[in-house]
Design a protein around this motif. Structure first.
Motif, mmCIF file in Angstrom:
data_model
loop_
_atom_site.group_PDB
_atom_site.id
_atom_site.type_symbol
_atom_site.label_atom_id
_atom_site.label_comp_id
_atom_site.label_asym_id
_atom_site.label_seq_id
_atom_site.Cartn_x
_atom_site.Cartn_y
_atom_site.Cartn_z
ATOM 1 N N SER A 11 0.836 -1.202 0.000
ATOM 2 C CA SER A 11 0.000 0.000 0.000
ATOM 3 C C SER A 11 0.871 1.253 0.000
ATOM 4 C CB SER A 11 -0.983 0.001 1.174
ATOM 5 O OG SER A 11 -0.303 -0.010 2.392
ATOM 6 N N GLY A 12 1.998 1.212 0.706
ATOM 7 C CA GLY A 12 2.915 2.347 0.680
ATOM 8 C C GLY A 12 3.442 2.617 -0.720
ATOM 9 N N ARG A 13 3.829 1.554 -1.424
ATOM 10 C CA ARG A 13 4.311 1.705 -2.807
ATOM 11 C C ARG A 13 3.229 2.275 -3.712
ATOM 12 N NH1 ARG A 13 6.477 -3.870 -4.694
ATOM 13 N NH2 ARG A 13 5.597 -3.042 -6.594
ATOM 14 N N LEU A 14 2.012 1.760 -3.573
ATOM 15 C CA LEU A 14 0.927 2.224 -4.440
ATOM 16 C C LEU A 14 0.538 3.668 -4.148
ATOM 17 C CD1 LEU A 14 -1.294 -0.973 -4.456
ATOM 18 C CD2 LEU A 14 0.052 -0.073 -6.362
ATOM 19 N N VAL A 15 0.479 4.040 -2.887
ATOM 20 C CA VAL A 15 0.104 5.407 -2.531
ATOM 21 C C VAL A 15 1.148 6.398 -3.025
ATOM 22 C CG1 VAL A 15 -0.251 6.986 -0.579
ATOM 23 C CG2 VAL A 15 -1.379 4.765 -0.619
ATOM 24 N N ARG A 16 2.413 6.022 -2.976
ATOM 25 C CA ARG A 16 3.460 6.915 -3.497
ATOM 26 C C ARG A 16 3.259 7.193 -4.981
ATOM 27 N NH1 ARG A 16 6.532 4.150 0.304
ATOM 28 N NH2 ARG A 16 7.264 2.574 -1.150
ATOM 29 N N ARG A 17 2.667 6.278 -5.714
ATOM 30 C CA ARG A 17 2.389 6.523 -7.141
ATOM 31 C C ARG A 17 1.273 7.538 -7.331
ATOM 32 N NH1 ARG A 17 2.474 0.744 -10.278
ATOM 33 N NH2 ARG A 17 4.697 0.331 -10.014
ATOM 34 N N LEU A 18 0.364 7.614 -6.376
ATOM 35 C CA LEU A 18 -0.759 8.551 -6.473
ATOM 36 C C LEU A 18 -0.379 9.959 -6.070
ATOM 37 C CD1 LEU A 18 -3.653 6.472 -4.890
ATOM 38 C CD2 LEU A 18 -3.384 7.061 -7.294
ATOM 39 N N ALA A 19 0.343 10.087 -4.974
ATOM 40 C CA ALA A 19 0.640 11.403 -4.404
ATOM 41 C C ALA A 19 1.886 11.984 -5.039
ATOM 42 C CB ALA A 19 0.828 11.272 -2.901
ATOM 43 N N PRO A 20 1.826 13.274 -5.369
ATOM 44 C CA PRO A 20 3.041 13.905 -5.906
ATOM 45 C C PRO A 20 4.108 13.972 -4.826
ATOM 46 C CG PRO A 20 1.285 15.521 -5.605
ATOM 47 C CD PRO A 20 0.705 14.178 -5.297
ATOM 48 N N THR A 21 5.336 13.736 -5.226
ATOM 49 C CA THR A 21 6.471 13.772 -4.308
ATOM 50 C C THR A 21 6.897 15.222 -4.117
ATOM 51 O OG1 THR A 21 7.172 11.658 -5.203
ATOM 52 C CG2 THR A 21 8.775 12.862 -3.882
ATOM 53 N N PRO A 22 7.094 15.657 -2.874
ATOM 54 C CA PRO A 22 7.557 17.037 -2.659
ATOM 55 C C PRO A 22 8.929 17.245 -3.290
ATOM 56 C CG PRO A 22 7.274 15.859 -0.564
ATOM 57 C CD PRO A 22 6.910 14.925 -1.653
ATOM 58 N N ALA A 23 9.158 18.448 -3.788
ATOM 59 C CA ALA A 23 10.437 18.774 -4.427
ATOM 60 C C ALA A 23 11.562 18.686 -3.411
ATOM 61 C CB ALA A 23 10.385 20.168 -5.036
ATOM 62 N N ARG A 24 12.676 18.111 -3.827
ATOM 63 C CA ARG A 24 13.840 18.005 -2.953
ATOM 64 C C ARG A 24 14.813 19.128 -3.296
ATOM 65 N NH1 ARG A 24 15.244 11.633 -2.275
ATOM 66 N NH2 ARG A 24 13.157 11.019 -1.692
ATOM 67 N N HIS A 25 15.406 19.671 -2.268
ATOM 68 C CA HIS A 25 16.384 20.750 -2.476
ATOM 69 C C HIS A 25 17.755 20.135 -2.649
ATOM 70 C CE1 HIS A 25 13.389 23.721 -1.524
ATOM 71 N NE2 HIS A 25 13.064 23.042 -0.443
ATOM 72 N N VAL A 26 18.433 20.555 -3.697
ATOM 73 C CA VAL A 26 19.774 20.046 -3.978
ATOM 74 C C VAL A 26 20.775 21.112 -3.515
ATOM 75 C CG1 VAL A 26 21.369 19.301 -5.765
ATOM 76 C CG2 VAL A 26 18.927 18.763 -5.943
ATOM 77 N N ALA A 27 21.706 20.694 -2.676
ATOM 78 C CA ALA A 27 22.733 21.626 -2.192
ATOM 79 C C ALA A 27 23.680 21.998 -3.320
ATOM 80 C CB ALA A 27 23.504 20.999 -1.037
ATOM 81 N N ALA A 28 23.946 23.281 -3.453
ATOM 82 C CA ALA A 28 24.832 23.745 -4.538
ATOM 83 C C ALA A 28 26.257 23.858 -4.079
ATOM 84 C CB ALA A 28 24.355 25.080 -5.065
#
Length: 104
Positions: A87-104
């Motif tokens: 269920s965790g795998r399937l729900v992750r497909r439905l919900a948009p993933t929050p943007a990750r900040h990449v350190a410069a």
């Protein structure tokens, strides 16, 4: 039901009429899943264990209801673990993933 004969009575059990003898069925309180009140179906989840055999079967107890009609479904431990993972795998497909900040 404080005088239950079973010394292995789980601490999470509600100690109802179904758990006072041989072949006891223990059930926990059912917890609502995201109950906002506007869902067509209500979902609650809890624990169950049946005292039979050397390794008592146990797992999650799902209750699905619509209006006054409800059904409870005991799911064994192996299926419960798989359900959590899948269920965790399937729900992750439905919900948009929050943007990750990449350190410069």
């Amino acid at each position: 039901m404080n005088n239950l004969p079973n010394p292995l009575h789980p601490s999470w059990c509600l100690r109802g009429p179904n758990c006072a003898g041989a072949g006891d069925l223990h059930q926990s309180r059912l917890i609502p899943a995201a109950a906002r009140g506007d869902e067509l179906f209500q979902v609650r989840v809890g624990l169950w264990r049946m005292d039979v055999g050397p390794t008592p079967p146990s797992g999650l107890l799902l209750e699905l209801s619509a209006g006054a009609e409800s059904d409870c479904w005991p799911i064994d431990l192996a299926q419960s673990r798989a359900l959590v993972h899948l269920s965790g795998r399937l729900v992750r497909r439905l919900a948009p993933t929050p943007a990750r900040h990449v350190a410069a």
